[in-house]
Structure formats: C-alpha cells, structure tokens
Design an enzyme around this catalytic site. Sequence first.
Site, PDB file in Angstrom:
ATOM      1  N   CYS A  97      35.335   4.567   5.396  1.00 41.82           N
ATOM      2  CA  CYS A  97      34.436   5.613   5.915  1.00 41.82           C
ATOM      3  C   CYS A  97      34.817   6.072   7.318  1.00 41.82           C
ATOM      4  CB  CYS A  97      33.000   5.102   5.909  1.00 41.82           C
ATOM      5  SG  CYS A  97      32.793   3.595   6.877  1.00 41.82           S
TER       6      CYS A  97
HETATM    7  C1  LIG Z   1      34.041   0.679   3.087  1.00 40.05           C
HETATM    8  S1  LIG Z   1      35.025  -0.674   2.623  1.00 40.05           S
HETATM    9  C2  LIG Z   1      34.517  -0.902   0.965  1.00 40.05           C
HETATM   10  C3  LIG Z   1      33.370  -1.847   0.783  1.00 40.05           C
HETATM   11  C4  LIG Z   1      33.004  -2.117  -0.649  1.00 40.05           C
HETATM   12  N1  LIG Z   1      32.792  -0.897  -1.378  1.00 40.05           N
HETATM   13  C5  LIG Z   1      31.760  -2.979  -0.764  1.00 40.05           C
HETATM   14  O1  LIG Z   1      30.774  -2.525  -1.321  1.00 40.05           O
HETATM   15  O2  LIG Z   1      31.774  -4.118  -0.291  1.00 40.05           O
HETATM   16  C6  LIG Z   1      36.611   0.038   2.460  1.00 40.05           C
HETATM   17  C7  LIG Z   1      37.680  -0.958   2.037  1.00 40.05           C
HETATM   18  O3  LIG Z   1      38.870  -0.255   1.780  1.00 40.05           O
HETATM   19  C8  LIG Z   1      39.943  -1.150   2.026  1.00 40.05           C
HETATM   20  N2  LIG Z   1      41.203  -0.391   2.103  1.00 40.05           N
HETATM   21  C9  LIG Z   1      41.651   0.426   3.091  1.00 40.05           C
HETATM   22  N3  LIG Z   1      42.855   0.934   2.775  1.00 40.05           N
HETATM   23  C10 LIG Z   1      43.177   0.440   1.545  1.00 40.05           C
HETATM   24  C11 LIG Z   1      44.297   0.606   0.676  1.00 40.05           C
HETATM   25  N4  LIG Z   1      45.347   1.361   1.014  1.00 40.05           N
HETATM   26  N5  LIG Z   1      44.298  -0.054  -0.498  1.00 40.05           N
HETATM   27  C12 LIG Z   1      43.249  -0.847  -0.853  1.00 40.05           C
HETATM   28  N6  LIG Z   1      42.166  -1.029  -0.071  1.00 40.05           N
HETATM   29  C13 LIG Z   1      42.123  -0.405   1.112  1.00 40.05           C
HETATM   30  C14 LIG Z   1      39.529  -1.842   3.304  1.00 40.05           C
HETATM   31  O4  LIG Z   1      40.203  -3.062   3.485  1.00 40.05           O
HETATM   32  C15 LIG Z   1      38.008  -2.006   3.082  1.00 40.05           C
HETATM   33  O5  LIG Z   1      37.716  -3.278   2.586  1.00 40.05           O
END
Ligand SMILES: C[S@@+](CC[C@H](N)C(=O)[O-])C[C@H]1O[C@@H](n2cnc3c(N)ncnc32)[C@H](O)[C@@H]1O
Length: 367
Positions: free
Chosen positions: A106
Amino acid sequence: MRGEGPKPIHLINVPTLYPEDLMPQLPFHGLRSLSLFSGGGGLDLGFDRAGFTHVASYDILPEAGKTLTQNRPHWTVFAGEAGDVTQINWRSYCGLVDVIHGGPPCQPFSVAGHQKGKADRRDMFSEFVRAVLEIQPLAFVAENVTALLGKKFNSYVEEEIEKPLSETYHLSKFILSAPDFGIPQIRKRVFFVGFKTDKMAKKYQPPQPTHYWESGKDRGPNQAIQLDLFSPREPSQLPRCMGIREALGLPDIGFDALAPTIRSGLTGPRHTTSVLSSVSAQKTWEKLQIWPNGVAANREQAHLFVAKNGHFRLSIADCAMIQGFPESWRIEGVVYMALGQIGNAVPPPLAYRVAESVQVAIQIDIN
Ligand SMILES: C[S@@+](CC[C@H](N)C(=O)[O-])C[C@H]1O[C@@H](n2cnc3c(N)ncnc32)[C@H](O)[C@@H]1O
C-alpha cells in the site's frame, strides 16, 4: 529488565476479546484460494476460517513465509526469492484455483508515504492483475488503503485495475471498517471484488456489519459505495464492538475508545517498534493510558518494562489481537518485523467476512 527499573505497576493483562469468536470455522466447501502478497496471513487466515482450501501463498518477505509455515505446516508457502510474484508464470495454476486474493503493497498510495502510485517501484497491482488474467479464477479479491479511492488515483484505478480486469470480470468495490466487524481499532480498507460470471456478480452482497461501535462515529464509510446493496440492521440489534481497554482486559478508568489505526513496523523510513500512526493518535493513546511505543516481545516483558509515563505497555500479542489475529496465530520475527506483518495485515475477521460473501455468490452460480 534485570530488575533495576521501576517496579511493575500493571498486572499481566488477560484479554477479554477472542478474535477467533469473530470468525467461527466454517466447513470446507471445496473452493480453492491462492494468496499473493500474503504477509503475516490476515487474508489467508480469514479465507481459511471461511472454509476455503489453501492452494499456495506468495510473499517476498522470508519472515512472512515462516509465520505462515509455522501456523499451517501443511500449506504450500513460497517466500523470499521463491515468493517474488514478479518472477512467477501463473499459467500452471489454471483450473486449480477458484479465488485469488491479495493485498499489493500500500506504500505507493498511502497518505503516510509520497503517494507516487505507478511511479513507485513497490507498486505491484499490475502483478496482481497479471496473475488473475493468467489463471482466470472464478473470482478475485484485492485489498488496499482507502487513499487508493482518492481523486489523485482515479485514473490509476481506472487504467491499471478496472480496465484490464473488466474485460473478463464484473467488478465491485467497497470500503469496510474494522469495528463494524468487532475489531476494536479504527481501520478502513477498500476491497475490489471481481466475478467471472454476471450471475455471481448480480448475486454478490458485500459483507454487512456484524457489530456496532457505541459512539456511532465510525459508521457510514463502508456504505460510501454500493450504498444500495446494504440494508444494515439497526445498530441496537447488533452486538457491541468492545473498546480497546476492555478488549485488552485492562481496568476501567472511566474512558474507553477504539484503538487508533496501528501502523506497520515496516513502513516509513526506519523500522520501528512503535504502532503510533499520527499526532491525533498519540492523544487518544494518552487518554487511553496506553503507551504505543516500544512494544514488548511478550506480555511478561511489557509488565516488567514500565513505560516512563506509567501507561500500559503493549506487547506483540496485544497488537496482534488489536488487528484481529487470534492468540494461537504466532507471528514470526523480531519485534519490528512482527509489527510489520501485523500492521500490514487485513484483520482476519474482516477477511473472513469478505471470503464468506464471495463464497456465497460463487455457490449460487455453481449450484
Ligand atoms: C500489505 S502487505 C499484505 C498483507 C496481507 N494481505 C495480510 O492480510 O496479511 C503487502 C505484502 O506484499 C509483499 N511483497 C512486496 N513485494 C512483493 C513481491 N515482489 N512479491 C511477493 N510479495 C511482495 C510484502 O512483503 C508484504 O508482506
């Protein structure tokens, strides 16, 4: 910590809110879900409790992978390099997934950041869209901060999300508010839901509030969009959402309120062990006599390590509960890392209600 500080002034708290009660385990119905950007598992746990069969989770953060694996050893989890969604060809999942869910990072949209949107290299919405279009599930759920619905991102939402997806999916979007689902925290999130068939989309009803917060001030926003779809029950017919002191099991001081939105320990320029999100949040925490900084690893340490102003010190377990995680869901990593996963999560009871609503619409069409 060695017994040289001030003597403890608060008992070790025993919470009175059990987030698992907000999301009773539903029987497995056979619909299969794939999780992208899984983090500490807010969406994953909600879908699990709503009876979905877990296909796999993807997150680039190794600690997120450890959290998921520790709590659900039988799940297929890709984390670290293997969890980088930009490197995955999703076509092998075709026919094996009914619902894709994910909360792309986000930070590109959050008012706490620079709001660069597409220009922010952390913007991953296009990756979520790619996964949906390559796998073609029956439905998808994407979640993010409400700032994404601000004027500034109108064309982003249209061009990057709605346009590519609406060729194959019928879309709806709505905002949900955590206390409307029994979670004692001010927190709103936008959900984009898409269905492959018109029949499912027509039958779809976004989740209706299951709780009310006494002041009534936090109601309304989740009816901002699709107002016509809601027929909320009178608040008096719903159970009351607890205030945060009550939920934490703290003594009555004649004042209680919803916890201010807790921030993630991983956002901002420096990692932090504070959940403080704003100046106004600071005022509320003060009135609540709760210290939002220097969150302790556990309740015993919070009890021993007295805050300078004598206010109640939070622990990781308390913050997880404020975000709707049951005590049994262990979050891996040192304090800031655990707070990062907690603060980034969709409160599982909220995810649960969304998952349940999607399942109902799909079943209507399948049956
Ligand atoms: C807002 S959090 C998501 C939280 C999750 N939806 C929950 O309910 O707990 C966004 C996540 O995206 C992951 N992220 C960022 N870039 C990424 C990528 N290239 N591939 C996979 N995950 C990624 C981050 O590590 C983070 O954990």
